[in-house]
Design a protein around this motif. Structure first.
Motif, PDB file in Angstrom:
ATOM      1  N   LYS A 157       0.828  -1.208   0.000  1.00 42.56           N
ATOM      2  CA  LYS A 157       0.000   0.000   0.000  1.00 42.56           C
ATOM      3  C   LYS A 157       0.864   1.261   0.000  1.00 42.56           C
ATOM      4  O   LYS A 157       1.717   1.438   0.861  1.00 42.56           O
ATOM      5  CB  LYS A 157      -0.916  -0.034   1.222  1.00 42.56           C
ATOM      6  N   LEU A 191      -0.457  -0.681  -4.327  1.00 44.83           N
ATOM      7  CA  LEU A 191      -1.860  -0.283  -4.257  1.00 44.83           C
ATOM      8  C   LEU A 191      -1.860   1.217  -4.037  1.00 44.83           C
ATOM      9  O   LEU A 191      -1.345   1.701  -3.030  1.00 44.83           O
ATOM     10  CB  LEU A 191      -2.557  -1.008  -3.109  1.00 44.83           C
ATOM     11  N   ALA A 196      -7.997  -1.921  -0.646  1.00 43.21           N
ATOM     12  CA  ALA A 196      -8.376  -2.771  -1.760  1.00 43.21           C
ATOM     13  C   ALA A 196      -9.860  -3.090  -1.653  1.00 43.21           C
ATOM     14  O   ALA A 196     -10.377  -3.299  -0.558  1.00 43.21           O
ATOM     15  CB  ALA A 196      -7.567  -4.058  -1.745  1.00 43.21           C
ATOM     16  N   PHE A 201      -7.344  -9.380  -5.631  1.00 47.85           N
ATOM     17  CA  PHE A 201      -6.891  -8.765  -6.876  1.00 47.85           C
ATOM     18  C   PHE A 201      -7.858  -8.970  -8.050  1.00 47.85           C
ATOM     19  O   PHE A 201      -7.411  -9.253  -9.162  1.00 47.85           O
ATOM     20  CB  PHE A 201      -5.516  -9.315  -7.280  1.00 47.85           C
ATOM     21  N   TYR A 210      -3.672  -0.044  -9.145  1.00 40.40           N
ATOM     22  CA  TYR A 210      -2.356  -0.602  -8.876  1.00 40.40           C
ATOM     23  C   TYR A 210      -1.344  -0.124  -9.915  1.00 40.40           C
ATOM     24  O   TYR A 210      -1.690   0.097 -11.082  1.00 40.40           O
ATOM     25  CB  TYR A 210      -2.390  -2.132  -8.900  1.00 40.40           C
ATOM     26  N   GLU A 212       2.951  -0.897 -11.135  1.00 34.31           N
ATOM     27  CA  GLU A 212       4.254  -1.530 -10.934  1.00 34.31           C
ATOM     28  C   GLU A 212       5.286  -0.697 -11.669  1.00 34.31           C
ATOM     29  O   GLU A 212       5.162  -0.441 -12.866  1.00 34.31           O
ATOM     30  CB  GLU A 212       4.284  -2.971 -11.419  1.00 34.31           C
ATOM     31  N   SER A 231      -3.569 -10.993  -1.526  1.00 31.62           N
ATOM     32  CA  SER A 231      -2.656  -9.860  -1.548  1.00 31.62           C
ATOM     33  C   SER A 231      -1.447 -10.038  -0.627  1.00 31.62           C
ATOM     34  O   SER A 231      -0.311  -9.751  -1.028  1.00 31.62           O
ATOM     35  CB  SER A 231      -3.403  -8.568  -1.196  1.00 31.62           C
ATOM     36  N   TYR A 235       2.299  -9.862  -2.106  1.00 27.72           N
ATOM     37  CA  TYR A 235       3.260  -8.812  -1.761  1.00 27.72           C
ATOM     38  C   TYR A 235       4.563  -9.411  -1.262  1.00 27.72           C
ATOM     39  O   TYR A 235       5.655  -8.922  -1.567  1.00 27.72           O
ATOM     40  CB  TYR A 235       2.673  -7.875  -0.702  1.00 27.72           C
TER      41      TYR A 235
END
Length: 650
Positions: A157, A191, A196, A201, A210, A212, A231, A235
């Protein structure tokens, strides 16, 4: 200093020189600074710059971890405590984003864009410090460590802004490009928001929840990372993959494991979903009493500690004032009370004790806590996986590991004051619904399942209030630290510490160079205020310096003294607190009806009453007056604005 506190922003804008002295300060709790027990301290020096693993739980309460008195099975965190150290007087902000902004920046949240969590919907909207994202006046612990030669990784997060940077829209830092990669994280899976909608997901093809490495991704879509995962499990594995990508290159790493567990929605896979069946049928009061007994046995609190007595039972909602919600309303706040003509406030909430619940309410309520406990144990399992991986790759012994929660337990009311409070619970206790609680429904949005006010009060044991408040249960969280090469537990450290002190500690341990060049003056033509006063120059920006105090020498065993030498103050949602320089006194303000009906500041002697049971404001008016003056000075120093209507997180 004694004048009535103004409400307009420009009267608060003397910037941050007073911050070092006033906003990040000493708060004691009963007992000595360092408990005297037979222990083995960590090495007195660091042989080399360590890896740093910072683990953040989301909305975990003070007593949920076994090492802090909980009945939930957390063997990996308990083992970390047994070879590390508990800091039992640790503090955060009242809510997620506020705490996270202070972690990243190392200074007060008002200065760096999170005066409240997200942009406020009141008269403060648009003011500097209330942007609702990490602004360009902030440093970043990740960037400073990266500058010092660290790899920097994050999974979980973020909650400090959601826009991504694109070549087509070049803009200054802090107005777009809010993602972790813009703040020094070499690799990140994040996130972006505060919660969430489903821990499994299930995102749509157009989701922007989200990112990356600075690009939007859509977990749940074919071929997308996270698809098919829980999640917390994902993670962990993502962070491991980041660490392994550069394994063996000789550079240390800073890894931020920002888990979303046990934040709602309450969901967890088997076997954790079923493991606690029947464990909470005894109800709130029985579980809380058992935790208090264990805390005393473990030495988390003294044997003579008086826990907070819990909030009184309210079977019906107390009414709002007559003018509530109207244009003529004058709301009680931290600077204006009934003597000034401010008398308005909102309605109260229904909050039953266990024996007042119906059988169906008890069934649902017990199930909520069972699922919550399963989430906490699953979180502990994943922390164990992460730690074991460090051992497997030979990096464990040279890693500084820190675990805490981002704020106190989440006590969101399950039903609003305007509805029948038992309706939700009784509906969830119906067989067809009850069987699905906590499961993966396969949808993009799960049932927003929460465990409510009374279970949060249990999680906050032995303290008062929960997330969103400045009572010790709202901002006091568990903190476990294991130093590199530490083999056995060091004694509990009981002096006040704060999230910004961890930022300073990480930078100290990593030998990061902090900017010190003073920013040039910038005088506002209207107010005459130097808008750069207290700032330093970093990367062609004028930023607020790190004001946390390093705990490194304390953690190395070279000092047992508090790192705080001045009052500490904070404000959010109009709620406020300030503690005295010696840590003895705490002044606390909470709006009615959740605080005193007449809106007065409460006063507590923390050396005798960290449970905040006995309000001493009437018998110590001079002490209270001085603390409130300190709080007003703090607000001026950070550009804080007390809202005309305090509206709590809930």
């Amino acid at each position: 200093m004694q004048q009535k506190m103004p409400l307009r922003r420009h009267r608060f804008r003397k910037t941050a020189l007073g911050l070092v002295a006033l906003s990040l300060a000493l708060q004691g709790c009963g007992g000595s600074d360092d408990d005297t027990v037979a222990t083995t301290p960590p090495p007195a020096t660091l042989a080399k710059r360590p890896n740093i693993l910072f683990i953040m739980a989301d909305d975990l309460g003070y007593s949920d971890v076994g090492a802090f008195g909980g009945e939930i099975s957390t063997p990996h965190l308990d083992a970390l405590a047994a070879s590390g150290r508990l800091l039992t007087n640790h503090h955060t902000g009242t809510v997620c984003a506020i705490t996270r902004s202070m972690l990243i920046s190392g200074t007060d949240h008002h200065l760096v864009g999170e005066g409240t969590m997200g942009a406020p919907n009141d008269e403060r909207r648009g003011l500097p410090g209330y942007e609702g994202y990490l602004n360009d006046r902030s440093l970043s612990v990740a960037q400073l460590l990266k500058d010092a030669g660290y790899h920097t990784y994050m999974a979980g997060k973020w909650h400090l802004g959601s826009n991504i940077a694109t070549p087509a829209t070049p803009v200054p830092l802090g107005t777009a490009g809010h993602t972790p990669d813009q703040w020094g994280f070499e690799k990140s899976f994040a996130l972006m928001g505060g919660a969430a909608s489903n821990h499994y997901f299930h995102e749509t093809a157009t989701s922007k929840n989200y990112t990356e490495n600075g690009a939007y991704i859509q977990p749940g879509q074919p071929g997308q990372p996270g698809t098919g995962s829980y999640s917390t499990d994902f993670y962990t594995q993502r962070l491991i993959s980041y660490i392994d990508a550069n394994k063996g290159d000789g550079k240390p790493f800073f890894a931020y494991a920002a888990y979303t567990s046990p934040h709602w929605p309450l969901q967890v896979p088997e076997p954790w979903l079923s493991k606690y069946k029947g464990r909470y049928d005894a109800g709130y009061e029985a579980i809380r009493a058992a935790r208090i007994a264990k805390q005393k046995q473990l030495g988390i609190i003294p044997q003579d500690f008086t826990p907070y007595a819990t909030d009184p039972e309210t079977l019906t909602s107390s009414p709002a004032s007559a003018n509530n919600g109207t244009a003529s309303a004058k709301y009680i706040n931290a600077v204006n009370g009934p003597a000034d003509g401010y008398v308005d406030h909102g309605a109260g909430r229904v909050s039953k004790k266990w024996d007042s619940l119906t059988a169906l309410e008890k069934k649902a309520q017990a199930r909520y806590m069972e699922i919550y406990a399963g989430m906490v144990e699953n979180l502990d399992h994943n922390i164990g996986v992460l730690i074991q991986h460090l051992k497997d790759i030979g990096e464990y012994e040279n890693t500084l590991i820190v675990f805490q929660s981002d704020n106190g337990a989440e006590g969101w009311p399950i039903a609003s004051a305007s509805t029948d409070p038992k309706a939700t619970d009784e509906a969830n206790a119906a067989d067809a619904v009850y069987a699905t609680l906590g499961t993966d429904n396969g949808l993009t949005s799960a049932k927003r399942l929460q465990y409510g006010i009374r279970w949060a009060e249990v999680s906050a044991t032995p303290f008062r209030q929960t997330k969103g408040h400045f009572g010790e249960g709202g901002v006091g969280t568990p903190l476990i630290v294991r130093m590199p090469h530490q083999a056995k537990a060091a004694g509990n450290f009981t002096s006040f510490t704060h999230i910004v002190d961890l930022t300073a500690t990480f930078l100290d341990a990593g030998q990061a160079k902090l900017p010190t060049e003073a920013a040039p003056p910038s005088i506002n033509a209207i107010t005459g205020v130097d808008q750069n006063k207290g700032k330093v120059v970093y990367d062609s920006r004028y930023v607020y310096p790190v004001t946390g105090q390093s705990l490194l020498q304390v953690l190395l065993g070279n000092s047992s003294a508090s790192v705080r030498k001045a009052p500490f103050a904070d404000e959010s949602y109009g709620r406020a607190y300030v503690t005295s320089t010696d840590g003895k006194w705490k002044a606390l303000w909470t709006e009615p009806p959740h605080g005193p009906a007449d809106g007065h500041w409460q006063l507590y002697d923390l050396t005798k009453d960290r449970g905040e049971n006995n309000d001493l404001s009437a018998t110590n008016p001079d002490v209270l007056k001085g603390l409130v003056t300190d709080w007003k000075t703090y607000m001026t120093s950070v550009g804080g604005v007390e809202p005309l209507r305090p509206v709590g997180y809930y």
